[in-house]
Design an enzyme around this catalytic site. Structure first.
Site, mmCIF file in Angstrom:
data_model
loop_
_atom_site.group_PDB
_atom_site.id
_atom_site.type_symbol
_atom_site.label_atom_id
_atom_site.label_comp_id
_atom_site.label_asym_id
_atom_site.label_seq_id
_atom_site.Cartn_x
_atom_site.Cartn_y
_atom_site.Cartn_z
ATOM 1 N N TYR A 140 43.287 46.687 30.434
ATOM 2 C CA TYR A 140 43.624 47.036 29.059
ATOM 3 C C TYR A 140 44.008 48.511 28.910
ATOM 4 C CZ TYR A 140 41.571 42.547 27.604
ATOM 5 O OH TYR A 140 41.292 41.218 27.442
ATOM 6 N N LYS A 190 37.033 38.843 40.862
ATOM 7 C CA LYS A 190 38.010 37.989 41.549
ATOM 8 C C LYS A 190 38.357 38.654 42.868
ATOM 9 C CE LYS A 190 40.565 34.247 41.503
ATOM 10 N NZ LYS A 190 39.925 32.926 41.744
ATOM 11 N N ASP A 222 36.741 32.384 37.871
ATOM 12 C CA ASP A 222 37.079 30.997 37.565
ATOM 13 C C ASP A 222 35.847 30.096 37.688
ATOM 14 O OD1 ASP A 222 37.186 31.671 40.249
ATOM 15 O OD2 ASP A 222 38.954 30.475 40.706
ATOM 16 N N ASP A 246 35.936 39.980 28.153
ATOM 17 C CA ASP A 246 36.542 39.572 26.888
ATOM 18 C C ASP A 246 36.591 38.047 26.806
ATOM 19 O OD1 ASP A 246 37.884 39.587 24.487
ATOM 20 O OD2 ASP A 246 39.694 40.540 25.244
ATOM 21 N N ASP A 250 33.579 35.174 24.858
ATOM 22 C CA ASP A 250 34.003 34.234 23.821
ATOM 23 C C ASP A 250 33.613 32.809 24.192
ATOM 24 O OD1 ASP A 250 35.019 36.333 22.423
ATOM 25 O OD2 ASP A 250 37.059 35.565 22.282
#
Length: 355
Positions: A140, A190, A222, A246, A250
């Site tokens: 980001y 990852k 994942d 992020d 959620d």
């Protein structure tokens, strides 16, 4: 006199912020903190008034404040603006300017809401997860970034960058938090594909040597997404990168019945910004049906982390639990046999319990 900057923002942001402030004022009346509240416009509403999503005056108020409360920013109305003028840039700028590198997102399921979750009772009952998200680095904020022309058309570029110090400090936040909970940290990366998160795993493993009393595991993102749905009770503290945090937080929110239940705290060494995890939800703005509980619980986190008053925060959490136990719900967590309340009615019920 402690100063609290109110960045109500867009959509349902002002509605839920109003209920959180109602609770903070009630606590202030009982505990005599002497809170002073100052409006600091941000987001799309600030752009409409001042032509920028983060006016210099609002940033200055935030820098002077002892704590910042943010409602929500964004909405379709501003999606066609130049990227630098979109409401979300205010949020990223606040995080960067204030050095808010650690985002704490607790996802705990209140007992009365077990049936509000879309997952089976035996999967979600008793979950209590803390997602520790790195907030000022990663994709980001990385450079270079942007959209550029090339011979085949256009090319979009975002850069995932992390340094050793950035990883070390967020890892320590996670390990310290785990020491006060169940003593387990799962670091999500990852590393099999992304070199930057291979470094992440290496550094987190090194920091763990200072926390021999905490159990450390590693998981690819994942698999973590799958495991959150398959067996969420295996997790205690999850520490991860900006983007992965992020997304996973959620997903964790929905385990609790609704994203309208999930608070958050964004912390630096000296400053804290508190906000519900949900977005601005422009489709329901102004209808009085938004769930203010995430905002109210974010105010409770403010009392804990910015004002060293965990007992006052616990009073708020117990009041929320009592209201839910009595069968009161907002639209997002409503089920047959419960009583549906408006935004202000839910805030009022929590205040009544608190009194």
């Amino acid at each position: 006199m402690p100063l609290i900057a109110l960045c109500a923002g867009d959509g349902i942001g002002p509605e839920v912020t109003e209920e959180a402030v109602k609770i903070l004022k009630l606590i202030d009346g009982k505990r005599n903190f002497g809170f002073e509240f100052v409006d600091a416009p941000v987001g799309g509403s600030a752009y409409d008034r001042f032509g920028v999503p983060l006016p210099p005056e609002s940033l200055e108020i935030a820098k002077k404040a002892d704590a910042i409360f943010l409602g929500a920013v964004g909405g379709p109305k501003w999606e066609k603006l130049e990227f630098s003028l979109r409401p979300e840039r205010a949020l990223l700028a606040l995080r960067s300017e204030l050095g808010l590198f650690a985002n704490l997102r607790p996802a705990a399921l209140f007992g009365p809401l077990v049936d509000a979750s879309t997952l089976k009772r035996e999967v979600v009952e008793g979950i209590d997860i803390l997602v520790v998200r790195e907030l000022t680095g990663g994709i980001y904020f990385g450079q270079p970034r942007g959209v550029e022309d090339y011979e085949g058309g256009k090319r979009g570029v975002n850069t995932l960058v992390y340094t050793t110090p950035e990883i070390e400090r967020i890892a320590r936040v996670a390990f310290e938090a785990a020491r006060k909970r169940k003593g387990k940290v799962c670091s999500v990366d990852k590393a099999n594909v992304l070199e930057s998160t291979e470094l992440w795993r290496e550094v987190v493993t090194g920091v763990h040597k200072d926390y021999g009393d905490v159990e450390l595991s590693h998981m690819y993102v994942d698999n973590a997404a799958m495991q959150l749905i398959r067996n969420p009770r295996q997790f205690d503290v999850i520490v991860t990168t900006n983007m992965f945090g992020d997304i996973l937080s959620d997903a964790a929110a929905m385990l609790t019945g609704s994203i309208g239940m999930l608070p958050s705290a964004s912390l630096s060494g000296t400053k804290g910004m508190y906000e519900p995890v949900h977005g601005s939800a422009p489709d329901i703005a102004g209808q009085g049906i938004a769930n203010p509980i995430a905002a109210i619980l974010s105010a409770a986190m403010m009392l804990t982390y910015s004002f060293n008053a965990p007992d006052a925060a616990m009073d708020i959490e117990k009041s929320v639990a009592a209201v839910l136990d009595k069968g009161y719900r907002c639209a997002d967590i409503y089920t047959d046999g419960t009583t549906k309340l408006s935004t202000s009615e839910m805030g009022g019920m929590v205040a009544k319990e608190l009194e």
